[in-house]
Enzyme design. Structure first.
Site, PDB file in Angstrom:
ATOM      1  CD  GLU A   1       9.781  13.482  11.066  1.00  0.00           C
ATOM      2  OE1 GLU A   1       8.608  13.104  11.172  1.00  0.00           O
ATOM      3  OE2 GLU A   1      10.688  12.763  10.599  1.00  0.00           O
TER       4      GLU A   1
ATOM      5  CD  GLU B   1      12.954   1.328   8.070  1.00  0.00           C
ATOM      6  OE1 GLU B   1      12.885   2.152   7.154  1.00  0.00           O
ATOM      7  OE2 GLU B   1      13.556   0.257   7.968  1.00  0.00           O
TER       8      GLU B   1
ATOM      9  CE  LYS C   1      -1.957   3.065   1.880  1.00  0.00           C
ATOM     10  NZ  LYS C   1      -1.736   4.459   1.422  1.00  0.00           N
TER      11      LYS C   1
ATOM     12  CB  CYS D   1      13.293   9.179   8.088  1.00  0.00           C
ATOM     13  SG  CYS D   1      14.287   7.990   7.179  1.00  0.00           S
TER      14      CYS D   1
HETATM   15  P1  NAD Z   1       2.303   8.756   7.041  1.00  0.00           P
HETATM   16  O1  NAD Z   1       2.470   8.024   8.322  1.00  0.00           O
HETATM   17  O2  NAD Z   1       1.311   9.843   6.967  1.00  0.00           O
HETATM   18  O3  NAD Z   1       1.936   7.759   5.865  1.00  0.00           O
HETATM   19  C1  NAD Z   1       2.736   6.632   5.569  1.00  0.00           C
HETATM   20  C2  NAD Z   1       1.854   5.545   4.989  1.00  0.00           C
HETATM   21  O4  NAD Z   1       0.951   5.101   5.988  1.00  0.00           O
HETATM   22  C3  NAD Z   1       0.992   6.000   3.807  1.00  0.00           C
HETATM   23  O5  NAD Z   1       0.971   4.979   2.840  1.00  0.00           O
HETATM   24  C4  NAD Z   1      -0.366   6.188   4.442  1.00  0.00           C
HETATM   25  O6  NAD Z   1      -1.428   6.038   3.536  1.00  0.00           O
HETATM   26  C5  NAD Z   1      -0.365   5.078   5.468  1.00  0.00           C
HETATM   27  N1  NAD Z   1      -1.311   5.254   6.593  1.00  0.00           N
HETATM   28  C6  NAD Z   1      -1.748   6.404   7.134  1.00  0.00           C
HETATM   29  N2  NAD Z   1      -2.604   6.139   8.135  1.00  0.00           N
HETATM   30  C7  NAD Z   1      -2.698   4.790   8.248  1.00  0.00           C
HETATM   31  C8  NAD Z   1      -3.414   3.912   9.098  1.00  0.00           C
HETATM   32  N3  NAD Z   1      -4.220   4.352  10.056  1.00  0.00           N
HETATM   33  N4  NAD Z   1      -3.257   2.581   8.921  1.00  0.00           N
HETATM   34  C9  NAD Z   1      -2.431   2.096   7.973  1.00  0.00           C
HETATM   35  N5  NAD Z   1      -1.745   2.887   7.124  1.00  0.00           N
HETATM   36  C10 NAD Z   1      -1.863   4.224   7.266  1.00  0.00           C
HETATM   37  O7  NAD Z   1       3.771   9.266   6.652  1.00  0.00           O
HETATM   38  P2  NAD Z   1       4.166  10.220   5.425  1.00  0.00           P
HETATM   39  O8  NAD Z   1       3.689  11.592   5.745  1.00  0.00           O
HETATM   40  O9  NAD Z   1       3.768   9.561   4.160  1.00  0.00           O
HETATM   41  O10 NAD Z   1       5.767  10.169   5.483  1.00  0.00           O
HETATM   42  C11 NAD Z   1       6.543  11.015   6.255  1.00  0.00           C
HETATM   43  C12 NAD Z   1       6.980  10.338   7.552  1.00  0.00           C
HETATM   44  O11 NAD Z   1       7.676   9.134   7.249  1.00  0.00           O
HETATM   45  C13 NAD Z   1       7.939  11.168   8.372  1.00  0.00           C
HETATM   46  O12 NAD Z   1       7.567  11.133   9.717  1.00  0.00           O
HETATM   47  C14 NAD Z   1       9.276  10.466   8.179  1.00  0.00           C
HETATM   48  O13 NAD Z   1      10.200  10.656   9.204  1.00  0.00           O
HETATM   49  C15 NAD Z   1       8.845   9.060   8.058  1.00  0.00           C
HETATM   50  N6  NAD Z   1       9.881   8.261   7.394  1.00  0.00           N
HETATM   51  C16 NAD Z   1      10.657   7.427   8.174  1.00  0.00           C
HETATM   52  C17 NAD Z   1      11.670   6.684   7.592  1.00  0.00           C
HETATM   53  C18 NAD Z   1      12.539   5.792   8.445  1.00  0.00           C
HETATM   54  O14 NAD Z   1      13.263   4.968   7.878  1.00  0.00           O
HETATM   55  N7  NAD Z   1      12.512   5.899   9.768  1.00  0.00           N
HETATM   56  C19 NAD Z   1      11.902   6.768   6.210  1.00  0.00           C
HETATM   57  C20 NAD Z   1      11.107   7.629   5.453  1.00  0.00           C
HETATM   58  C21 NAD Z   1      10.091   8.367   6.060  1.00  0.00           C
END
Ligand code: NAD
Length: 509
Positions: free
Chosen positions: A403, A269, A194, A303
């Site tokens: 963040e 992550e 997804k 991240c």
């Molecule tokens: P997000 O959490 O909003 O979304 C990530 C994914 O989760 C999307 O596909 C979204 O549709 C899905 N999602 C959202 N709500 C959900 C739920 N209730 N159940 C299941 N899936 C759900 O994150 P984002 O805004 O897309 O990405 C940015 C974030 O990702 C930042 O916080 C960043 O630090 C983090 N990130 C972390 C790493 C790492 O390796 N630690 C790497 C890249 C990004």
């Protein structure tokens, strides 16, 4: 190789790919077939370059996830049983196809996310490397330990856990997806992916390339849609045994709750507020390069970015002055321009979030050295923002705690090693830390005490694929990379064979 031409050349190159994606849209991919959402619903996907429509996207929900999970479940026994060499060869073929489509992937990723082409041109190369790295480990994935006892031979084997869900964010979607999907497939798991609703385009490319490579139907499935519907359904589905998730910390909490009833194994992550700690004895020129690169590359939407700059007070003024000059010189522009260092942020709502922290920082009393929270002149059609740099923050200010996930850096001075450590550890996150000093014992003391899953000393973030990747505190649960990935996607089984005449108590004799 991928697009390294001029902006004009890159615009010409992307035009046919863009036309194709506009015409076809992004579909789901279930059991070997590219199909619309079962409800036939779609949503629109815009480019952050100028907010124009890129394509429509299938809006999957519970029913689509159910079909995909069933397909992954049905495909699992045969995929898990496939001889390792065949699985390895298939993953190699995926890597070759990714490289053959490197230009298309780079250009589409760039216009879908706003990430500069100078970084995205390597997305396919890194993705192919991920596939090859795990392909080489397919044959040893099942290996375990020999644990002989007095009258028993114990040995362990690893077996794939089953169908897994992979949920990815929008920042560097193609590379990140391969980082999860390649080890899952190498382990013998089947996958339902997804991708993020804000950048779904290259996930479709990846799924179709895997299909073209000969990965059997049902082994990899793609369901697009929103997190609260499609993502949630995936985390709750009883046929899905584990969730590999990359995204925000709060989403991680939701997923843990959602997965509780079906006892999902999770790997998270999550977010970061990573420190770069610069001591006066460091190679200050290289530390400066790292501080700028680790915060302002990939639009700061990274991240592992070094979003807090901790500098020893004796060199603080000079270091922050030089840094401000560099930040003012950063080239913000069209992501397909090879000179661009910072492209538009992913979306207008994210722009508003990043912009709002400029006012927050000023109200809290930090000193604004660069940036104004506005779009640079002539770039107000898209989600472009001038890069921001604050100094003289205190460790508890919001710009030093939260963040922001954009081109936004916060500097804080320190006087002693102990104070540097206290500031570094004084946040809820713990993903990475960067330490700059020529003093080896100080470097090691700091590296051992800093609360982070990964520490780089006198280095920018250079990844070595066998090493563990992951965070502590609110930055994540679990590790991937090398064999650590197999620990997540596989179950360890112990087998104990008696070879002696060991005692078996007689009951009911
Ligand atoms: P997000 O959490 O909003 O979304 C990530 C994914 O989760 C999307 O596909 C979204 O549709 C899905 N999602 C959202 N709500 C959900 C739920 N209730 N159940 C299941 N899936 C759900 O994150 P984002 O805004 O897309 O990405 C940015 C974030 O990702 C930042 O916080 C960043 O630090 C983090 N990130 C972390 C790493 C790492 O390796 N630690 C790497 C890249 C990004």
């Amino acid at each position: 190789m991928a697009a390294t031409g001029t902006l004009k050349e890159n615009l010409e190159k992307v035009a046919p790919y863009r036309a194709k994606i506009a015409e076809r849209g992004v579909k789901n991919f279930i059991n070997g077939r590219s199909i619309p959402a079962l409800s036939n619903k779609t949503f629109n996907n815009h480019t952050p370059i100028d907010n124009s429509l890129l394509c429509t996207v299938a809006e999957g929900d519970v029913a689509d996830v159910d079909a995909a999970a069933q397909a992954a479940h049905d495909a699992f026994p045969a995929w898990a049983a496939l001889p390792a060499k065949q699985r390895r060869d298939l993953l190699y073929r995926v890597a070759d196809l990714i490289e053959a489509h490197a230009e298309e992937i780079a250009l589409l990723e760039s216009i879908d996310t706003g990430q500069p082409i100078r970084f995205m041109s390597k997305a396919a190369v890194r993705a192919a490397a991920n596939f090859r790295f795990f392909a080489d480990r397919v044959e040893s994935a099942n290996d375990g330990l020999a644990l002989p006892a007095h009258e028993h031979m114990n040995y362990t084997i690893r077996q794939p856990i089953g169908p897994v869900g992979v949920i990815t964010p929008w920042n560097t979607p193609f590379m990140l997806s391969t980082w999860k999907i390649a080890p899952a497939l190498a382990a013998g798991c089947t996958v339902v992916h997804k991708p993020a609703e804000l950048s779904p385009v290259t996930a479709q490319c990846l799924t179709e390339l895997m299909h073209e490579a000969g990965i059997p139907a049902g082994v990899v499935n793609l369901v697009n849609g929103f997190g609260e519907t499609a993502g949630k359904a995936l985390t709750e589905h009883p046929l899905i045994k584990a969730i590999a998730f990359v995204g925000e910390t709060t989403t991680g909490s939701h997923i843990m709750r959602q997965g509780a009833d079906t006892l999902k194994r999770v790997h998270f992550e999550l977010g970061g507020k990573n420190p770069i700690i610069v001591f006066a004895d460091a190679d200050l020129e290289r530390a400066l390069d790292t501080a700028v690169f680790m915060k302002y590359s990939l639009n700061g939407e990274r991240c592992t970015s070094s979003s807090r700059l901790l500098v020893e007070r004796t060199v603080y003024d000079e270091f922050t002055a030089k840094l401000a000059e560099r930040v003012k010189n950063l080239k913000v522009g069209h992501p397909l321009d090879p000179n661009t260092e910072i492209g538009p942020l992913i979306h207008q709502t994210h722009w508003e979030k990043v912009s709002s922290y400029v006012q927050i920082g000023q109200e809290d009393g930090a000193t604004l050295m660069a940036g104004d929270g506005q779009s640079p002149a002539g770039l107000d059609d898209g989600a472009y923002i001038t890069p921001t740099f604050f100094k003289d923050a205190t460790p508890t200010m919001r710009i030093a705690q939260e963040e922001i996930f954009g081109p936004f850096l916060t500097a804080i001075p320190f006087d002693t090693d102990a104070e540097a450590l206290e500031i570094a550890n004084g946040v809820n996150y713990g993903l990475t830390a960067y330490i700059w000093t020529r003093d080896v014992s100080r470097a090691m003391q700091m590296a051992h005490k800093v609360e982070a899953g990964m520490v780089w000393v006198n280095s920018q973030n250079v990844r070595h694929l066998p090493t563990p990747f992951g965070g502590v505190k609110n930055s994540g649960i679990g590790r991937d990379g090398g064999d650590y990935s197999f620990d997540f996607y596989m179950e360890t089984k112990n087998i104990s064979i008696a070879f002696g005449n060991h005692n078996i108590p007689k009951l009911g004799d």
